[in-house]
Design an enzyme around this catalytic site. Sequence first.
Site, PDB file in Angstrom:
ATOM      1  N   HIS A  89       8.874  19.328  20.861  1.00 39.78           N
ATOM      2  CA  HIS A  89      10.249  20.180  21.103  1.00 39.78           C
ATOM      3  C   HIS A  89      11.055  20.956  20.202  1.00 39.78           C
ATOM      4  CE1 HIS A  89      10.723  17.075  23.561  1.00 39.78           C
ATOM      5  NE2 HIS A  89       9.653  15.950  23.145  1.00 39.78           N
TER       6      HIS A  89
ATOM      7  N   THR B 286       6.193  12.022  29.367  1.00 37.93           N
ATOM      8  CA  THR B 286       5.284  11.660  30.111  1.00 37.93           C
ATOM      9  C   THR B 286       5.392  10.328  30.249  1.00 37.93           C
ATOM     10  OG1 THR B 286       3.478  13.724  29.012  1.00 37.93           O
ATOM     11  CG2 THR B 286       2.424  11.548  30.245  1.00 37.93           C
TER      12      THR B 286
ATOM     13  N   GLU C 111      -2.272  19.424  25.319  1.00 39.08           N
ATOM     14  CA  GLU C 111      -1.973  18.905  26.278  1.00 39.08           C
ATOM     15  C   GLU C 111      -1.466  19.630  27.786  1.00 39.08           C
ATOM     16  OE1 GLU C 111       1.397  15.761  25.195  1.00 39.08           O
ATOM     17  OE2 GLU C 111       0.216  15.662  23.680  1.00 39.08           O
TER      18      GLU C 111
ATOM     19  N   GLU D 267      -7.254   9.089  24.805  1.00 42.27           N
ATOM     20  CA  GLU D 267      -5.452   9.155  24.103  1.00 42.27           C
ATOM     21  C   GLU D 267      -5.272   7.646  24.738  1.00 42.27           C
ATOM     22  OE1 GLU D 267      -3.337  11.772  22.844  1.00 42.27           O
ATOM     23  OE2 GLU D 267      -1.752  10.703  22.458  1.00 42.27           O
TER      24      GLU D 267
ATOM     25  N   HIS E  39       2.211   8.253  21.866  1.00 34.67           N
ATOM     26  CA  HIS E  39       3.662   8.091  22.503  1.00 34.67           C
ATOM     27  C   HIS E  39       3.822   6.895  21.969  1.00 34.67           C
ATOM     28  CE1 HIS E  39       6.233   8.816  25.710  1.00 34.67           C
ATOM     29  NE2 HIS E  39       5.319   9.587  26.190  1.00 34.67           N
TER      30      HIS E  39
ATOM     31  N   ARG F  19       3.107  22.393  29.971  1.00 32.51           N
ATOM     32  CA  ARG F  19       4.065  22.053  31.549  1.00 32.51           C
ATOM     33  C   ARG F  19       4.035  23.079  32.583  1.00 32.51           C
ATOM     34  NH1 ARG F  19       6.843  16.408  29.727  1.00 32.51           N
ATOM     35  NH2 ARG F  19       6.677  16.641  32.883  1.00 32.51           N
TER      36      ARG F  19
ATOM     37  N   HIS G 282       1.785  20.829  24.580  1.00 35.22           N
ATOM     38  CA  HIS G 282       1.979  20.531  26.247  1.00 35.22           C
ATOM     39  C   HIS G 282       2.398  22.169  26.937  1.00 35.22           C
ATOM     40  CE1 HIS G 282       2.681  17.249  28.979  1.00 35.22           C
ATOM     41  NE2 HIS G 282       2.005  18.468  30.099  1.00 35.22           N
TER      42      HIS G 282
ATOM     43  N   ARG H  74       9.286  23.410  30.901  1.00 38.42           N
ATOM     44  CA  ARG H  74      10.795  23.555  30.648  1.00 38.42           C
ATOM     45  C   ARG H  74      10.359  23.944  28.547  1.00 38.42           C
ATOM     46  NH1 ARG H  74      10.371  16.883  30.657  1.00 38.42           N
ATOM     47  NH2 ARG H  74       9.168  17.909  32.470  1.00 38.42           N
TER      48      ARG H  74
ATOM     49  N   ASN I 258       2.938  17.203  17.738  1.00 37.21           N
ATOM     50  CA  ASN I 258       3.183  17.775  18.371  1.00 37.21           C
ATOM     51  C   ASN I 258       4.325  18.767  18.871  1.00 37.21           C
ATOM     52  OD1 ASN I 258       4.576  18.069  21.311  1.00 37.21           O
ATOM     53  ND2 ASN I 258       2.917  16.973  22.006  1.00 37.21           N
TER      54      ASN I 258
HETATM   55  N1  PXP Z   1       0.285  11.901  23.160  1.00 35.06           N
HETATM   56  C1  PXP Z   1       1.078  12.731  24.481  1.00 35.06           C
HETATM   57  C2  PXP Z   1      -0.613  12.618  25.759  1.00 35.06           C
HETATM   58  C3  PXP Z   1       1.523  12.555  24.724  1.00 35.06           C
HETATM   59  O1  PXP Z   1       2.074  13.269  26.449  1.00 35.06           O
HETATM   60  C4  PXP Z   1       2.747  13.010  24.081  1.00 35.06           C
HETATM   61  C5  PXP Z   1       3.990  13.358  25.059  1.00 35.06           C
HETATM   62  O2  PXP Z   1       4.057  14.688  24.410  1.00 35.06           O
HETATM   63  C6  PXP Z   1       2.300  11.879  23.011  1.00 35.06           C
HETATM   64  C7  PXP Z   1       1.392  12.170  22.437  1.00 35.06           C
HETATM   65  C8  PXP Z   1       3.614  12.114  21.802  1.00 35.06           C
HETATM   66  O3  PXP Z   1       4.985  11.457  22.288  1.00 35.06           O
HETATM   67  P1  PXP Z   1       5.852  10.997  21.779  1.00 35.06           P
HETATM   68  O4  PXP Z   1       7.068  12.781  21.323  1.00 35.06           O
HETATM   69  O5  PXP Z   1       6.590  10.023  21.748  1.00 35.06           O
HETATM   70  O6  PXP Z   1       5.850  10.864  20.085  1.00 35.06           O
END
Ligand code: PXP
Length: 237
Positions: A10, A101, A70, A151, A191, A45, A43, A49, A7
């Site tokens: 960030h 999330t 996402e 997921e 997550h 959003r 994602h 952001r 992901n």
């Molecule tokens: N899976 C989903 C559905 C998420 O919303 C997120 C956070 O955006 C992640 C995985 C990744 O989580 P983390 O940033 O804590 O690794």
Amino acid sequence: MPRLGVNIDHVATVRQARRTIEPDPAWAAMLAELGGADVITLHLREDRRHIQDRDLRVLRQTVQVKLNLEMAAADEVTAIALDVHPQQATLVPERREEVTTEGGLDVIAHHDRVRSCVQQLQKAGIEVSLFIDPDVRQIEAARAMGADAVELHTGRYADAPTTDDQDREFNQLTDASRFAVEEGLVLHLGHGLTYRNVSRVATIPGVCELNIGHSIVARAIMVGFEQAVREMKRLIE
Ligand code: PXP
């Protein structure tokens, strides 16, 4: 061995801190692929952001592995998904005031809206995964509405304060995972996963994809993106 979904939200968070043009998440996606990422996740959003509409369109054209969007089960982003057409969409809950999330999507409480979104996306040939808590009733509801994958939220396992708590959450995750696989759903987990806690979840039977963001981006700042992804990949293997 599970696929690694990286992901890259960030990377865009850092860019948006200055509303500038760098760093571009497309650069990170390319390096993540070189490091062994099997999936690039982002994602879009509602409050924009971090990831912007342009990022999604650029990544759709440049990412060579699977692109996983996402998104909330909402009309505005569904229309964008149908237009951009990522290979996979993961439906997540979204609240403006949350830092990330926070819990899984409640697919029972929001049944009609989620099912409508699942159907529109699938009709366009987009695989749909539902991000839900490791809860039997949620898994049953996801299967009943025809989701391709779930997921399961690993946050409670990841945040467990003691080893006993972590063991309990891990067992619950394993039981829910087994149930999801028995129901015929493709199993994803994600997550809060880090370099320290990922190996154990990677052993859960049937898991096809792990989605990891914050921990990889945090390490990438220190060691570079490609290396950070490679190290995560090695732990999963
Ligand atoms: N899976 C989903 C559905 C998420 O919303 C997120 C956070 O955006 C992640 C995985 C990744 O989580 P983390 O940033 O804590 O690794």
